[in-house]
Structure formats: structure tokens, C-alpha cells
Design a protein around this motif. Structure first.
Motif, PDB file in Angstrom:
ATOM      1  N   THR A  33       0.760  45.963  -4.782  1.00  0.00           N
ATOM      2  CA  THR A  33      -0.674  45.718  -4.634  1.00  0.00           C
ATOM      3  C   THR A  33      -1.428  45.876  -5.952  1.00  0.00           C
ATOM      4  OG1 THR A  33      -1.052  48.041  -4.023  1.00  0.00           O
ATOM      5  CG2 THR A  33      -0.668  46.471  -2.233  1.00  0.00           C
ATOM      6  N   GLY A  34      -0.711  46.179  -7.041  1.00  0.00           N
ATOM      7  CA  GLY A  34      -1.365  46.391  -8.325  1.00  0.00           C
ATOM      8  C   GLY A  34      -1.554  45.103  -9.102  1.00  0.00           C
ATOM      9  N   ILE A  35      -1.856  45.246 -10.391  1.00  0.00           N
ATOM     10  CA  ILE A  35      -2.123  44.102 -11.253  1.00  0.00           C
ATOM     11  C   ILE A  35      -1.354  44.242 -12.564  1.00  0.00           C
ATOM     12  CG2 ILE A  35      -4.430  43.764 -10.285  1.00  0.00           C
ATOM     13  CD1 ILE A  35      -5.552  45.094 -12.840  1.00  0.00           C
ATOM     14  N   PHE A  69       0.115  47.801 -13.346  1.00  0.00           N
ATOM     15  CA  PHE A  69      -0.883  48.852 -13.219  1.00  0.00           C
ATOM     16  C   PHE A  69      -1.213  49.105 -11.750  1.00  0.00           C
ATOM     17  CE2 PHE A  69      -5.596  49.873 -13.198  1.00  0.00           C
ATOM     18  CZ  PHE A  69      -5.425  51.220 -13.493  1.00  0.00           C
ATOM     19  N   ALA A  70      -0.933  50.331 -11.307  1.00  0.00           N
ATOM     20  CA  ALA A  70      -1.307  50.774  -9.968  1.00  0.00           C
ATOM     21  C   ALA A  70      -2.444  51.778 -10.131  1.00  0.00           C
ATOM     22  CB  ALA A  70      -0.118  51.423  -9.261  1.00  0.00           C
ATOM     23  N   ALA A  71      -3.622  51.404  -9.719  1.00  0.00           N
ATOM     24  CA  ALA A  71      -4.811  52.231  -9.942  1.00  0.00           C
ATOM     25  C   ALA A  71      -4.856  53.419  -8.994  1.00  0.00           C
ATOM     26  CB  ALA A  71      -6.070  51.389  -9.772  1.00  0.00           C
ATOM     27  N   ALA A  72      -5.451  54.493  -9.481  1.00  0.00           N
ATOM     28  CA  ALA A  72      -5.690  55.666  -8.634  1.00  0.00           C
ATOM     29  C   ALA A  72      -6.630  55.289  -7.497  1.00  0.00           C
ATOM     30  CB  ALA A  72      -6.306  56.785  -9.464  1.00  0.00           C
ATOM     31  N   PRO A  73      -6.547  55.989  -6.365  1.00  0.00           N
ATOM     32  CA  PRO A  73      -7.483  55.725  -5.265  1.00  0.00           C
ATOM     33  C   PRO A  73      -8.918  55.981  -5.720  1.00  0.00           C
ATOM     34  CG  PRO A  73      -5.679  57.166  -4.568  1.00  0.00           C
ATOM     35  CD  PRO A  73      -5.598  57.068  -6.052  1.00  0.00           C
ATOM     36  N   PRO A  74      -9.898  55.369  -5.055  1.00  0.00           N
ATOM     37  CA  PRO A  74     -11.305  55.633  -5.398  1.00  0.00           C
ATOM     38  C   PRO A  74     -11.615  57.116  -5.327  1.00  0.00           C
ATOM     39  CG  PRO A  74     -11.125  53.809  -3.846  1.00  0.00           C
ATOM     40  CD  PRO A  74      -9.756  54.412  -3.946  1.00  0.00           C
ATOM     41  N   LEU A  75     -12.534  57.565  -6.154  1.00  0.00           N
ATOM     42  CA  LEU A  75     -12.858  58.993  -6.210  1.00  0.00           C
ATOM     43  C   LEU A  75     -13.376  59.535  -4.890  1.00  0.00           C
ATOM     44  CD1 LEU A  75     -14.472  59.291  -9.757  1.00  0.00           C
ATOM     45  CD2 LEU A  75     -12.221  60.086  -9.010  1.00  0.00           C
ATOM     46  N   ASP A  76     -13.921  58.655  -4.049  1.00  0.00           N
ATOM     47  CA  ASP A  76     -14.438  59.117  -2.768  1.00  0.00           C
ATOM     48  C   ASP A  76     -13.385  59.062  -1.657  1.00  0.00           C
ATOM     49  OD1 ASP A  76     -14.249  56.399  -2.617  1.00  0.00           O
ATOM     50  OD2 ASP A  76     -16.231  56.067  -1.743  1.00  0.00           O
ATOM     51  N   ALA A  77     -12.166  58.648  -2.028  1.00  0.00           N
ATOM     52  CA  ALA A  77     -11.098  58.578  -1.031  1.00  0.00           C
ATOM     53  C   ALA A  77     -10.587  59.979  -0.700  1.00  0.00           C
ATOM     54  CB  ALA A  77      -9.953  57.715  -1.547  1.00  0.00           C
ATOM     55  N   LYS A 126       7.359  48.598  -8.722  1.00  0.00           N
ATOM     56  CA  LYS A 126       5.925  48.396  -8.487  1.00  0.00           C
ATOM     57  C   LYS A 126       5.490  49.047  -7.177  1.00  0.00           C
ATOM     58  CE  LYS A 126       6.350  43.983 -10.885  1.00  0.00           C
ATOM     59  NZ  LYS A 126       6.270  42.512 -10.767  1.00  0.00           N
ATOM     60  N   ILE A 127       6.329  48.915  -6.165  1.00  0.00           N
ATOM     61  CA  ILE A 127       6.022  49.533  -4.873  1.00  0.00           C
ATOM     62  C   ILE A 127       6.002  51.053  -5.009  1.00  0.00           C
ATOM     63  CG2 ILE A 127       6.933  49.912  -2.539  1.00  0.00           C
ATOM     64  CD1 ILE A 127       7.928  46.984  -2.646  1.00  0.00           C
ATOM     65  N   MET A 128       6.934  51.586  -5.789  1.00  0.00           N
ATOM     66  CA  MET A 128       6.976  53.028  -6.023  1.00  0.00           C
ATOM     67  C   MET A 128       5.760  53.482  -6.825  1.00  0.00           C
ATOM     68  SD  MET A 128      11.050  53.138  -6.787  1.00  0.00           S
ATOM     69  CE  MET A 128      11.101  54.776  -7.481  1.00  0.00           C
ATOM     70  N   ALA A 129       5.331  52.671  -7.793  1.00  0.00           N
ATOM     71  CA  ALA A 129       4.145  53.004  -8.578  1.00  0.00           C
ATOM     72  C   ALA A 129       2.907  53.049  -7.684  1.00  0.00           C
ATOM     73  CB  ALA A 129       3.956  51.985  -9.694  1.00  0.00           C
ATOM     74  N   ASP A 130       2.784  52.072  -6.781  1.00  0.00           N
ATOM     75  CA  ASP A 130       1.659  52.062  -5.845  1.00  0.00           C
ATOM     76  C   ASP A 130       1.635  53.347  -5.011  1.00  0.00           C
ATOM     77  OD1 ASP A 130       0.987  49.511  -6.715  1.00  0.00           O
ATOM     78  OD2 ASP A 130       1.991  48.495  -5.049  1.00  0.00           O
ATOM     79  N   GLU A 131       2.809  53.746  -4.540  1.00  0.00           N
ATOM     80  CA  GLU A 131       2.894  54.938  -3.696  1.00  0.00           C
ATOM     81  C   GLU A 131       2.559  56.201  -4.480  1.00  0.00           C
ATOM     82  OE1 GLU A 131       3.430  56.963  -0.092  1.00  0.00           O
ATOM     83  OE2 GLU A 131       3.199  54.827  -0.540  1.00  0.00           O
ATOM     84  N   MET A 132       3.048  56.299  -5.715  1.00  0.00           N
ATOM     85  CA  MET A 132       2.747  57.478  -6.531  1.00  0.00           C
ATOM     86  C   MET A 132       1.270  57.565  -6.856  1.00  0.00           C
ATOM     87  SD  MET A 132       5.834  58.009  -9.243  1.00  0.00           S
ATOM     88  CE  MET A 132       7.547  58.044  -8.708  1.00  0.00           C
TER      89      MET A 132
END
Length: 271
Positions: A17-19, A27-35, A60-66
Motif C-alpha cells: 500500500t506504500g509508494i 516508502f511505507a508511511a507511519a500511521p496518522p498522528l491521530d490514529a 513491501k508488505i512487511m514494511a507496511d505492517e512494521m
């Protein structure tokens, strides 16, 4: 070089799901700060791949999960500069478990299939990959201004993480069934190090594992002590933490355990 287990295993379910970001890295972004999740917006994880590089979606899937579970950005740098050591078309799904011995014919087939990869190994020898990583980390620091980096590596990326642990560029490392490395490189590690170990591993033999752990244990009660752990996963072989055959219960448990081990290590040392 690699071994037959380095080109076997399983595909993880789901889709990334990253870019694509800096220097072609995933790049797998951190969740939003309000998450409702942990928050480490000033930290980042570098996920160092096996020989398949970015072409295999597992990393990439592992990066998304981390990113989701640790609460920070995760980057998967293109350490092979667009030329992975092994092509996804060479990916063969055979049981990835302890106790499966490579037959003479398996080795012969592996050697012949590996011959076309020799130029890629030369072009991405450790000294070259290390220079690419230094350039990548500097680019991230200039662009993102991260305060801390952690690194997790698998197979080829595992041995890269060993070397990275002695550079001062990262603040902690997780090393999963690493490829070739030297005892002197283990001696040089100066940041907290977590090791995820397969039961059967052509590269990380029980003898080498014991010598590596002894180096960390010998630092206890000295000013050179650093936090460390070695976790063994029963029933697994080299590659289990990156390319697991999820149909095998022990391998599935090992994969999930190694992922949680990495998440817990980063959470501990990012606080």
C-alpha cells in the motif's frame, strides 16, 4: 553468494500500500498522528531485502505492517540499484523448513541457475551496497530530518545489517537469518542487536551463532555492553522470516514470531 534456500519460500498474501520515494526506495508511511497506534514520527526503519530486492512484494508488505505496528516510517532501499541478485521468475515454492537436505541434483540445478546472477553479485558486492546505503541515509536525513534510524535485514540484507551495526548510522539493528559475515564484523557492532535464527541455516551455522552470541555475552558488566538477544525458531530454515511457506505451521509461527521480534525491538529502542 546465496544458497538454494535463498531462492525458495512463499509469497505473502495481500498487496503493498506504500509508494516509491527517495532514490527509488519503497516508502511505507507511519500511521496518522491521530490514529490509535504507537507514534514515532521522528524515527525511521530501513528494511534491507534478500536477493530478490524490491521486485518481490514480500518486503513491501512487511514494511507496511512494521510501519503500522511500530508507528514510524519504513523505507525499503533499492540496495541492488534496480538489478536484484535473483529474479522473481526464479522463485520456486518448495518446503521451507528444517530437516530438508539439498540433494546433489538440487545443488547442480542451483549452481547452473545462479550463473546468470554472477554479474549482479559483482555489481552489488558488499562494499558497493554499503556506499549506496550511506548515500541513501544521508538523503533521508537531509529530506526528512529523522532523529533515529533502525535497520532490519533478511538474508543478504541480514549480513548488510551486521555491517551497518558497526557504522554509527543506525541506533539499533535486527538481523534475520543473515548471509555471509565475519566475526570481526560482529565485534564491530556497537548498537543494540536482535537476531532471529533459523533451525537450519547454511550460512548461520550453530557454531557461528554461538561465537556471535559469545561476543555480546562477553561484554556484560563492561562499558562496552550493548543490549542484545538471540531468538531461535524451531522447524525453520534460512529465509523463513522473509519468504515463509505459510502452509507449514512451524514456519508460519516462525515468520510471525520474527516479525513481532523486530517490532518489539524497535519499539523498545525507539523509546
Amino acid at each position: 553468494m546465496s544458497c538454494p534456500n535463498c531462492v525458495t519460500g512463499g509469497f505473502l498474501p495481500g498487496e503493498p500500500t506504500g509508494i516509491v520515494g527517495t532514490q527509488g526506495a519503497y516508502f511505507a508511511a507511519a500511521p496518522p498522528l491521530d490514529a490509535d497506534s504507537p507514534k514515532h514520527p521522528s524515527h525511521a526503519i530501513l528494511l534491507l531485502t534478500d536477493g530478490f530486492g524490491l521486485a518481490l512484494k514480500n518486503c513491501k508488505i512487511m514494511a507496511d505492517e512494521m510501519a503500522k505496528r511500530v508507528g514510524c516510517d519504513v523505507w525499503v532501499p533499492d540496495i541492488f540499484a534496480g538489478k536484484p541478485l535473483v529474479g522473481v521468475d526464479q522463485f520456486k515454492l518448495i518446503p521451507d523448513r528444517a530437516g530438508v537436505k539439498m540433494t546433489t541434483m538440487t545443488w547442480i540445478k542451483f549452481i547452473f541457475s545462479a550463473l546468470p546472477s554472477i554479474p549482479a553479485f559483482i555489481q552489488s558486492r558488499p562494499t558497493v551496497v554499503d556506499r549506496r546505503l550511506v548515500s541513501f541515509i544521508k538523503a533521508l536525513q537531509d529530506e526528512k530530518h529523522y532523529e533515529k534510524f533502525g535497520a532490519v535485514g533478511y538474508c543478504y540484507g541480514g549480513s548488510t545489517a551486521v555491517r551497518l551495526g558497526g557504522t554509527g548510522l543506525v541506533q539499533c539493528v535486527v538481523i534475520c537469518h543473515p548471509g555471509n559475515f565475519s566475526i570481526s564484523e560482529v565485534n564491530a557492532i556497537k548498537v543494540p542487536a536482535s537476531w532471529a535464527c533459523a533451525e537450519d541455516d547454511l550460512f548461520f551455522s550453530p557454531n557461528l551463532r554461538m561465537k556471535s552470541e559469545a561476543i555480546f555475552a562477553a561484554r556484560k558488566d563492561t562499558d562496552k555492553f550493548i543490549d542484545y538477544e538471540f531468538e531461535d525458531y524451531k522447524g525453520t530454515a534460512h529465509g523463513f522470516a522473509a519468504r515463509p511457506n505459510l502452509d507449514l505451521p512451524e514456519v508460519k509461527a516462525g515468520y510471525e514470531g520474527a516479525l513481532e521480534q523486530a517490532v518489539a525491538w524497535f519499539a523498545k529502542h525507539f523509546n
